[in-house]
Every structure is written in structure tokens, then in C-alpha cells.
Enzyme design. Structure first.
Site, PDB file in Angstrom:
ATOM      1  N   ALA A  13       0.826  -1.215   0.000  1.00 47.80           N
ATOM      2  CA  ALA A  13       0.000   0.000   0.000  1.00 47.80           C
ATOM      3  C   ALA A  13       0.858   1.261   0.000  1.00 47.80           C
ATOM      4  CB  ALA A  13      -0.935   0.004   1.204  1.00 47.80           C
ATOM      5  N   GLY A  17       4.747   0.543  -4.091  1.00 47.18           N
ATOM      6  CA  GLY A  17       3.729  -0.468  -4.387  1.00 47.18           C
ATOM      7  C   GLY A  17       2.712   0.044  -5.388  1.00 47.18           C
ATOM      8  N   ARG A  94      13.932   5.667   7.652  1.00 51.01           N
ATOM      9  CA  ARG A  94      14.634   6.388   8.703  1.00 51.01           C
ATOM     10  C   ARG A  94      13.824   7.625   9.094  1.00 51.01           C
ATOM     11  NH1 ARG A  94      20.988   6.948   8.271  1.00 51.01           N
ATOM     12  NH2 ARG A  94      21.473   7.709  10.348  1.00 51.01           N
ATOM     13  N   ASN A 107      14.860  -2.796  11.095  1.00 45.98           N
ATOM     14  CA  ASN A 107      14.727  -3.507   9.823  1.00 45.98           C
ATOM     15  C   ASN A 107      15.285  -4.915   9.909  1.00 45.98           C
ATOM     16  OD1 ASN A 107      13.302  -1.898   7.840  1.00 45.98           O
ATOM     17  ND2 ASN A 107      14.856  -0.373   8.328  1.00 45.98           N
ATOM     18  N   GLY A 132      13.405  -2.423  -0.109  1.00 43.59           N
ATOM     19  CA  GLY A 132      13.338  -1.628   1.127  1.00 43.59           C
ATOM     20  C   GLY A 132      14.722  -1.386   1.706  1.00 43.59           C
ATOM     21  N   ASN A 133      14.969  -0.168   2.100  1.00 43.68           N
ATOM     22  CA  ASN A 133      16.296   0.210   2.603  1.00 43.68           C
ATOM     23  C   ASN A 133      16.513  -0.127   4.071  1.00 43.68           C
ATOM     24  OD1 ASN A 133      17.676   1.264   0.378  1.00 43.68           O
ATOM     25  ND2 ASN A 133      16.336   3.063   0.410  1.00 43.68           N
ATOM     26  N   ASP A 161      20.080   2.781  -9.376  1.00 47.77           N
ATOM     27  CA  ASP A 161      21.369   3.475  -9.497  1.00 47.77           C
ATOM     28  C   ASP A 161      21.934   3.274 -10.905  1.00 47.77           C
ATOM     29  OD1 ASP A 161      21.764   4.022  -6.429  1.00 47.77           O
ATOM     30  OD2 ASP A 161      21.187   1.927  -6.632  1.00 47.77           O
ATOM     31  N   HIS A 189      23.606   0.083  -2.303  1.00 48.34           N
ATOM     32  CA  HIS A 189      22.631   1.091  -2.730  1.00 48.34           C
ATOM     33  C   HIS A 189      22.639   2.208  -1.690  1.00 48.34           C
ATOM     34  CE1 HIS A 189      19.112   3.260  -3.886  1.00 48.34           C
ATOM     35  NE2 HIS A 189      18.557   3.031  -2.715  1.00 48.34           N
TER      36      HIS A 189
HETATM   37  P1  NAX Z   1       6.223   4.016   1.760  1.00 46.03           P
HETATM   38  O1  NAX Z   1       6.454   4.447   3.151  1.00 46.03           O
HETATM   39  O2  NAX Z   1       5.343   4.813   0.856  1.00 46.03           O
HETATM   40  O3  NAX Z   1       5.642   2.534   1.757  1.00 46.03           O
HETATM   41  C1  NAX Z   1       6.173   1.508   2.521  1.00 46.03           C
HETATM   42  C2  NAX Z   1       5.047   0.592   2.919  1.00 46.03           C
HETATM   43  O4  NAX Z   1       5.611  -0.551   3.561  1.00 46.03           O
HETATM   44  C3  NAX Z   1       4.060   1.226   3.908  1.00 46.03           C
HETATM   45  O5  NAX Z   1       2.746   1.091   3.383  1.00 46.03           O
HETATM   46  C4  NAX Z   1       4.250   0.403   5.174  1.00 46.03           C
HETATM   47  O6  NAX Z   1       3.039   0.219   5.886  1.00 46.03           O
HETATM   48  C5  NAX Z   1       4.772  -0.916   4.605  1.00 46.03           C
HETATM   49  N1  NAX Z   1       5.541  -1.721   5.558  1.00 46.03           N
HETATM   50  C6  NAX Z   1       6.397  -1.314   6.506  1.00 46.03           C
HETATM   51  N2  NAX Z   1       6.875  -2.368   7.193  1.00 46.03           N
HETATM   52  C7  NAX Z   1       6.330  -3.456   6.636  1.00 46.03           C
HETATM   53  C8  NAX Z   1       6.429  -4.834   6.918  1.00 46.03           C
HETATM   54  N3  NAX Z   1       7.185  -5.294   7.927  1.00 46.03           N
HETATM   55  N4  NAX Z   1       5.736  -5.699   6.146  1.00 46.03           N
HETATM   56  C9  NAX Z   1       4.943  -5.241   5.162  1.00 46.03           C
HETATM   57  N5  NAX Z   1       4.790  -3.942   4.858  1.00 46.03           N
HETATM   58  C10 NAX Z   1       5.483  -3.064   5.590  1.00 46.03           C
HETATM   59  O7  NAX Z   1       7.679   3.827   1.139  1.00 46.03           O
HETATM   60  P2  NAX Z   1       8.092   3.681  -0.410  1.00 46.03           P
HETATM   61  O8  NAX Z   1       8.328   5.034  -0.959  1.00 46.03           O
HETATM   62  O9  NAX Z   1       7.143   2.773  -1.084  1.00 46.03           O
HETATM   63  O10 NAX Z   1       9.532   2.999  -0.254  1.00 46.03           O
HETATM   64  C11 NAX Z   1       9.667   1.678   0.223  1.00 46.03           C
HETATM   65  C12 NAX Z   1      11.118   1.366   0.516  1.00 46.03           C
HETATM   66  O11 NAX Z   1      11.903   1.434  -0.654  1.00 46.03           O
HETATM   67  C13 NAX Z   1      11.767   2.331   1.518  1.00 46.03           C
HETATM   68  O12 NAX Z   1      12.529   1.553   2.442  1.00 46.03           O
HETATM   69  C14 NAX Z   1      12.703   3.131   0.653  1.00 46.03           C
HETATM   70  O13 NAX Z   1      13.795   3.629   1.378  1.00 46.03           O
HETATM   71  C15 NAX Z   1      13.118   2.101  -0.366  1.00 46.03           C
HETATM   72  N6  NAX Z   1      13.715   2.579  -1.621  1.00 46.03           N
HETATM   73  C16 NAX Z   1      14.682   1.821  -2.175  1.00 46.03           C
HETATM   74  C17 NAX Z   1      15.277   2.145  -3.386  1.00 46.03           C
HETATM   75  C18 NAX Z   1      16.337   1.278  -3.995  1.00 46.03           C
HETATM   76  O14 NAX Z   1      16.863   1.664  -5.033  1.00 46.03           O
HETATM   77  N7  NAX Z   1      16.713   0.126  -3.448  1.00 46.03           N
HETATM   78  C19 NAX Z   1      14.903   3.387  -4.084  1.00 46.03           C
HETATM   79  C20 NAX Z   1      13.565   3.918  -3.695  1.00 46.03           C
HETATM   80  C21 NAX Z   1      13.239   3.810  -2.227  1.00 46.03           C
HETATM   81  O15 NAX Z   1      13.837   4.887  -1.553  1.00 46.03           O
END
Ligand code: NAX
Length: 327
Positions: A13, A17, A94, A107, A132-133, A161, A189
């Protein structure tokens, strides 16, 4: 027609996503002939579960012919049941004032739980992409928590990247992104990643020779690619989402359907290549074929590159040390 495959997506969500699910359901990730069942995981709280229902309503309203089923979950043990692909997007971002150690430990717990769940219930061939970071370390934790699954099936996303580097190089050289081959990004990353165009070519011509400007490489290109995420947040008020989702699609599609001999960048567990210790989840140049990736070997690492690789490796090893007590 093909049998449907199961695709689990966590953080379903969230922003990424929302940019990702519709493209998976339309066949852009696994092919226009491959039906998919989406197994969507969100935190069990009422708000995120309700938001997830809303996203699922929109997915229904697209009437995607390839969408063979859809489930909402609050527990990885059910979300990952028999899953063939797992895109681990959700994590704890963070927050202001949060220490790195605290972030790693929160995490760490999430990805230990998800790794264990994959180990227990996923397909034995599940292909896992962690977005997820901190993506590399989260992937490392999940891999270490899933000892019965092949370690090479755990990967981290460096493709954003890679794509950012491609577009910067194309702009600098006045070429098209699609013409550039053999570019890669080494390491974590994070802003320490090392985007490397030394081997890159455009129609057989050396990109390094075309640019011929080490000052630009060190002081413009690398900081621009490394800090691009922060620049997007500054401009948009939100972190990269559509480009991150696009990179996740690229990563999985190439892993599953093959890169036709082209180099792509994936974060994968090292087997000792280029002096990177075994199991460190590191961005490497890879080629993919038949559902498998292979690290490109034998590339020369000059002094500047070695220094950059050492720096990003050190950061990853510090992150690993920071979660060692959890594993
Ligand atoms: P959002 O905060 O919009 O969405 C994250 C969603 O994950 C939220 O709906 C939250 O309820 C859910 N969530 C949290 N913990 C959970 C768990 N244990 N099980 C299931 N769902 C869980 O973040 P969004 O912009 O979608 O980014 C998601 C992640 O991608 C972040 O950690 C972000 O830092 C990372 N990214 C990684 C990138 C990469 O290149 N590897 C780039 C983009 C992004 O910054």
C-alpha cells in the site's frame, strides 16, 4: 496458456507499491503471456490494510487479463505461501533523529521474520528482490534467515542506481540510453555506490574516451548519481517511487527472461569475486540467462576504482557488523 505464478509484494500500500503492482499485473515484469497471482503484504494495522484494499479495488478496475488472483495479508507466513517471486519493498524508513544502529535493528527484525517465512513456506525456487532500505543489508539478513533456500536467490536492488547512471552518461555524451552497453554500479545502494562507465560502449565506441574527463567523473557524475535520491526528495517532497518501481520491474524481468548478453547491475551475494568477501550483498555487473545471473568476471580494477569499491565495501561490512548480533 501458461499456469499462473505467485508474486508476493510487501509494502503493497506504499508509494512504490502503487507504481509497481499495476505493471506486474499488466505483464510488464514476467511477460505478456504469464498470468500472475498477487499475494500482497502490509503491516496488520487497520489503516494500511484498508489502504491495501483500496489498491486492490483499483487493480480489479483495471480488468487485467493476466491477473489471475489477488490476496491481502498481514502476516508473511501466509503472504509468502508457495510464492515464486517475492519483492520486499516495505521497510521502516529512517525517521528524523533516528540513529543508524536503531534503523538497522528495526529492519533487521523485519527481514529476519520475512527471511524465515520465505524459508518456511515459499517455493523452493523463489526469486527474492529486496527494495526496502537499507536494501543490501536487508537482503543479506533475509538470505541468512533462510538457510534452506539457495543463497543466490536473494538479491538487492541496484538497478535504480544503474538506470540513473545510464541517463547521466547518455546526457553527457549526447547518446541514447538504449545504445549504451556495459555500464555497471558496484557496491551498496547508498551514496557510496560506485557507478563505473570505464567499460561502457556506444555502438562499440568507448564511453570513457568520449567523455575523457576524470574530474567530471569524480566530482560531477558520481555525486550526481549517488545523491540522486536526495535530489528527488528535495524536488518532489517525496522519495523516488515510479523510478524505483520501474527499476524493480527491470531487475526481475531481466533475471527471469534474460538480458540477451547485456550487462545489468544486481546486488547479489558475493562468492569472492573482485576480492569482495563471500556473502556480502554487493552490486556487480551481471548477465542473465535461463533464470540465472552470472557475475561478469575478469574486469580490470584500477586504483581509483579500487578505492571506491573499498569504501562502499567498508560501509556494507559495517552494516553487516551492526546486525550480526541479531542473526
Ligand atoms: P512508503 O512508506 O510509501 O511505503 C512503505 C510501505 O511498507 C508502507 O505502506 C508500510 O506500511 C509498509 N511496511 C512497513 N513495514 C512493513 C512490513 N514489515 N511488512 C509489510 N509492509 C510493511 O515507502 P516507499 O516510498 O514505497 O519505499 C519503500 C522502501 O523502498 C523504503 O525503504 C525506501 O527507502 C526504499 N527505496 C529503495 C530504493 C532502492 O533503489 N533500493 C529506491 C527507492 C526507495 O527509496
Amino acid at each position: 496458456s501458461k499456469k499462473p505464478v505467485r508474486v508476493a509484494v510487501t509494502g503493497a500500500a506504499g508509494q512504490i507499491g502503487y507504481a509497481l503492482l499495476f505493471r506486474i499485473a499488466s505483464g510488464e515484469m514476467l511477460g505478456k503471456d504469464q498470468p500472475v497471482i498477487l499475494q500482497l503484504l502490509e503491516v496488520p494495522a487497520e489503516g494500511p490494510q484498508k489502504a491495501l484494499k483500496g489498491v486492490m479495488m483499483e487493480l480489479e478496475d483495471c480488468a487485467f487479463p493476466l491477473l489471475a488472483g489477488m490476496e491481502a495479508h498481514g502476516d508473511p507466513m501466509t503472504a509468502f505461501k508457495d510464492t515464486d517471486y517475492a519483492l520486499l519493498v516495505g521497510s521502516m524508513p529512517r525517521k528524523q533523529g533516528m540513529e543508524r544502529a536503531e534503523l538497522l535493528s528495526i529492519n533487521g527484525k523485519i527481514f529476519i521474520g520475512q527471511g524465515k517465512a520465505l524459508d518456511a513456506v515459499a517455493s523452493r525456487n523463489v526469486k527474492v528482490l529486496v527494495v526496502g532500505n537499507p536494501a543490501n543489508t536487508n537482503a543479506y539478513i533475509a538470505m541468512k534467515s533462510a538457510p534452506s533456500l539457495p543463497r543466490e536467490n536473494f538479491t538487492a536492488m541496484l538497478r535504480l542506481d544503474h538506470n540513473r547512471a545510464l541517463s547521466q552518461v547518455a546526457a553527457k555524451t549526447g547518446t541514447k540510453v538504449g545504445e549504451i552497453e556495459k555500464l555497471t554500479v558496484w557496491g551498496n545502494h547508498s551514496p557510496t555506490m560506485y557507478a563505473d562507465y570505464r567499460f561502457a560502449t556506444v555502438n562499440g565506441k568507448s564511453v570513457k574516451d568520449m567523455i575523457n574527463d576524470q574530474e567530471w567523473n569524480a566530482n560531477v557524475f558520481l555525486p550526481t548519481v549517488g545523491k540522486r535520491g536526495a535530489a528527488i526528495i528535495e524536488a518532489r517532497g517525496l522519495s523516488s517511487a515510479a523510478s524505483a518501481a520501474n527499476a524493480a520491474i527491470d531487475h526481475m524481468r531481466d533475471w527471469v527472461l534474460g538480458s540477451s548478453g547485456k550487462w545489468v547491475t544486481m546486488g547479489v551475494p558475493s562468492n569472492g569475486e573482485y576480492g569482495i568477501p563471500k556473502d556480502v550483498m554487493f552490486g556487480f555487473p551481471v548477465t542473465t540467462q535461463g533464470g540465472k545471473y552470472e557475475i561478469v568476471k575478469g574486469l580490470e580494477i584500477d586504483a581509483f576504482s579500487q578505492e571506491r569499491i573499498n569504501k562502499t565495501l567498508k560501509e556494507l561490512q559495517d552494516e553487516q557488523a551492526g546486525v550480526a548480533h541479531l542473526l
